[in-house]
Design an enzyme around this catalytic site. Structure first.
Site, PDB file in Angstrom:
ATOM      1  N   PRO A  89      36.442  12.012  15.464  1.00  0.00           N
ATOM      2  CA  PRO A  89      37.659  12.140  16.137  1.00  0.00           C
ATOM      3  C   PRO A  89      37.947  10.691  16.151  1.00  0.00           C
ATOM      4  O   PRO A  89      38.496  10.169  16.632  1.00  0.00           O
ATOM      5  CB  PRO A  89      38.064  13.219  17.099  1.00  0.00           C
ATOM      6  CG  PRO A  89      36.479  13.328  17.804  1.00  0.00           C
ATOM      7  CD  PRO A  89      35.914  13.433  16.078  1.00  0.00           C
ATOM      8  N   GLU A 116      29.604  19.108  20.068  1.00  0.00           N
ATOM      9  CA  GLU A 116      30.103  17.440  20.283  1.00  0.00           C
ATOM     10  C   GLU A 116      30.136  16.343  19.380  1.00  0.00           C
ATOM     11  O   GLU A 116      30.308  15.561  19.907  1.00  0.00           O
ATOM     12  CB  GLU A 116      30.218  16.835  21.716  1.00  0.00           C
ATOM     13  CG  GLU A 116      30.603  18.202  23.269  1.00  0.00           C
ATOM     14  CD  GLU A 116      32.260  18.558  22.675  1.00  0.00           C
ATOM     15  OE1 GLU A 116      32.711  17.207  22.957  1.00  0.00           O
ATOM     16  OE2 GLU A 116      32.321  19.385  23.056  1.00  0.00           O
ATOM     17  N   ARG A 158      40.454  13.457  -6.380  1.00  0.00           N
ATOM     18  CA  ARG A 158      41.507  13.266  -7.517  1.00  0.00           C
ATOM     19  C   ARG A 158      41.465  11.418  -8.254  1.00  0.00           C
ATOM     20  O   ARG A 158      42.344  11.768  -9.181  1.00  0.00           O
ATOM     21  CB  ARG A 158      42.947  13.630  -6.966  1.00  0.00           C
ATOM     22  CG  ARG A 158      43.615  13.035  -6.044  1.00  0.00           C
ATOM     23  CD  ARG A 158      44.790  13.323  -5.242  1.00  0.00           C
ATOM     24  NE  ARG A 158      45.777  12.953  -5.562  1.00  0.00           N
ATOM     25  CZ  ARG A 158      46.256  12.215  -5.767  1.00  0.00           C
ATOM     26  NH1 ARG A 158      46.045  11.386  -5.881  1.00  0.00           N
ATOM     27  NH2 ARG A 158      47.415  12.272  -6.894  1.00  0.00           N
ATOM     28  N   ASP A 173      50.620   6.673  -6.337  1.00  0.00           N
ATOM     29  CA  ASP A 173      50.594   7.283  -4.749  1.00  0.00           C
ATOM     30  C   ASP A 173      51.502   6.942  -4.037  1.00  0.00           C
ATOM     31  O   ASP A 173      51.851   4.995  -4.240  1.00  0.00           O
ATOM     32  CB  ASP A 173      49.308   7.732  -4.590  1.00  0.00           C
ATOM     33  CG  ASP A 173      49.110   8.944  -5.346  1.00  0.00           C
ATOM     34  OD1 ASP A 173      49.515   9.866  -6.067  1.00  0.00           O
ATOM     35  OD2 ASP A 173      47.947   8.604  -5.841  1.00  0.00           O
TER      36      ASP A 173
HETATM   37  C1  JEB Z   1      34.894  16.008  13.529  1.00  0.00           C
HETATM   38  C2  JEB Z   1      34.839  17.466  15.527  1.00  0.00           C
HETATM   39  C3  JEB Z   1      34.736  17.942  18.996  1.00  0.00           C
HETATM   40  C4  JEB Z   1      35.106  15.721  20.861  1.00  0.00           C
HETATM   41  C5  JEB Z   1      33.912  15.781  20.255  1.00  0.00           C
HETATM   42  C6  JEB Z   1      33.798  16.657  19.070  1.00  0.00           C
HETATM   43  C7  JEB Z   1      32.786  17.409  14.978  1.00  0.00           C
HETATM   44  N1  JEB Z   1      40.487  13.933  13.008  1.00  0.00           N
HETATM   45  C8  JEB Z   1      39.003  14.403  13.455  1.00  0.00           C
HETATM   46  N2  JEB Z   1      39.711  14.962  14.766  1.00  0.00           N
HETATM   47  N3  JEB Z   1      38.190  16.258  14.587  1.00  0.00           N
HETATM   48  C9  JEB Z   1      37.705  15.740  14.097  1.00  0.00           C
HETATM   49  C10 JEB Z   1      38.038  15.027  13.089  1.00  0.00           C
HETATM   50  C11 JEB Z   1      37.467  14.057  12.338  1.00  0.00           C
HETATM   51  N4  JEB Z   1      37.570  14.053  11.255  1.00  0.00           N
HETATM   52  C12 JEB Z   1      36.472  15.714  14.141  1.00  0.00           C
HETATM   53  C13 JEB Z   1      33.765  16.287  13.497  1.00  0.00           C
HETATM   54  C14 JEB Z   1      33.469  17.098  15.055  1.00  0.00           C
HETATM   55  C15 JEB Z   1      35.770  16.580  15.437  1.00  0.00           C
HETATM   56  N5  JEB Z   1      33.782  18.148  16.913  1.00  0.00           N
HETATM   57  C16 JEB Z   1      34.644  18.690  17.817  1.00  0.00           C
HETATM   58  C17 JEB Z   1      36.090  17.879  19.453  1.00  0.00           C
HETATM   59  N6  JEB Z   1      35.720  16.774  20.700  1.00  0.00           N
HETATM   60  C18 JEB Z   1      32.875  17.962  15.925  1.00  0.00           C
END
Ligand code: JEB
Length: 255
Positions: A89, A116, A158, A173
C-alpha cells in the site's frame, strides 16, 4: 513473457487459468510459474513471519524464506534477470503507463506478501542488483498482495502482442498515451435499439462515422468532467480541439 509469483497462497492464482490470461498461457504468449514461499521455510512449522522490531501490531515476513525463494527463481535463467514487483500500500501507483512498461519486459517476478509486509532488507538486497518496484494498485487497504498481483497480471497480460484480438487494440484504452490519455471512455450500447423504453442514442444508428466519433468524444469529456475532475485538469490543452473547448466552456469548465 515469463511471470513468476512467490506466495504463501499459490492457489489464490487459479483465475490466471481462465479467460484472456488463460488463453494467452495456452497459446504460449504467457508462461506463469507459481511458487509456494513455505517451500523455503525450513522449521517444522514452515514459519514465514515474526514479530516486528520496534514493536507494534501484526507480524512481518521474515527475510530468509524470501531470499531463498527469490534466489531459486533467479537461478532458473542464468542469462536473464526479472524485474521484481512488490505490491504494497505504500508503493508507487500502478498506472497504465507502468502496465505498458511491464508488458515490454521479458520476465517479471511478483512477491505478494501477507501480514504487515516483507522485511525491508529483502527489497534492499535485490534492489542493489536488479530493478525492484514497490507498487500500489490504489488508495485502499488489502489484506495481502495477491489480489494486487491478479490485477497487475491482467492489465499487463492484455497488452502482450496477440492477446487482444485485432478487433480491439490497446491504443483506444482510457489512460493510454495519445488520443484517450486522461479521458474516460463514454457509454456503450448494443442491440436491441430500444430496451424497456430506453433508446440507443440515434447518432450511433446513423452511420455518420465522423459525427459518431465527435459524439463519443463529447461523452468522454462529459464523463471525465463528472467522475474525474482531476483527470480533466491534467488534460493537455494542446490535445483539445475547438469542439472540445466549446463543450467544456458549456459545462463551465474552461477559464
Ligand atoms: C499489498 C498488503 C497490509 C499495511 C501493510 C500491509 C501485504 N493498494 C493496496 N492496498 N493494500 C495493498 C495494496 C497493493 N498493492 C497490499 C500487499 C500487502 C496490502 N498487506 C496488508 C495492510 N496495511 C500485506
Amino acid at each position: 513473457m515469463r511471470i513468476d509469483i512467490i506466495s504463501i497462497f499459490p492457489e489464490y492464482f487459479a483465475p490466471l487459468g481462465v479467460s484472456l490470461i488463460g488463453k494467452a498461457r495456452e497459446r504460449g504468449i504467457l508462461d506463469v510459474h507459481l511458487h509456494q514461499l513455505r517451500d523455503w521455510a525450513h522449521d517444522v512449522h514452515r514459519t514465514v513471519d515474526d514479530t516486528p522490531y520496534g514493536g507494534g501490531p501484526g507480524m512481518v515476513m521474515k527475510p530468509e524464506p524470501w531470499g531463498e525463494a527469490i534466489d531459486a527463481v533467479l537461478a532458473a535463467d542464468q542469462d536473464a534477470r526479472p524485474r521484481i514487483i512488490v505490491p504494497t500500500p505504500s508503493g508507487v501507483p500502478f498506472t497504465q503507463r507502468l502496465a505498458m512498461e511491464y508488458a515490454a519486459e521479458p520476465w517479471l517476478l511478483f512477491t505478494p506478501a501477507r501480514y504487515e509486509g516483507i522485511d525491508s532488507r529483502v527489497m534492499a538486497e535485490y534492489g542493489s542488483r536488479l530493478r525492484v518496484d514497490e507498487v500500489s494498485i490504489g488508495d485502499y487497504v488489502l489484506a495481502g498482495g495477491e489480489a494486487a498481483v491478479l490485477v497487475m497480471v491482467e492489465a499487463v497480460g492484455r497488452l502482450l502482442p496477440g492477446v487482444l484480438g485485432n478487433a480491439r487494440s490497446a491504443v483506444d484504452d482510457s489512460f493510454a498515451p495519445g488520443e484517450m490519455e486522461n479521458l474516460l471512455e463514454g457509454p456503450v450500447y448494443t442491440k436491441p435499439p430500444e430496451w424497456r423504453g430506453h433508446e440507443v442514442p440515434e447518432i450511433l444508428l446513423s452511420g455518420h462515422h465522423g459525427k459518431i466519433a465527435r459524439w463519443r468524444r463529447d461523452e468522454a469529456l462529459r464523463r471525465t468532467a463528472r467522475n474525474r475532475a482531476e483527470l480533466l485538469a491534467a488534460l493537455d490543452p494542446a490535445t483539445l480541439d475547438k469542439h472540445d473547448r466549446r463543450l467544456l466552456a458549456e459545462l463551465g469548465l474552461l477559464p
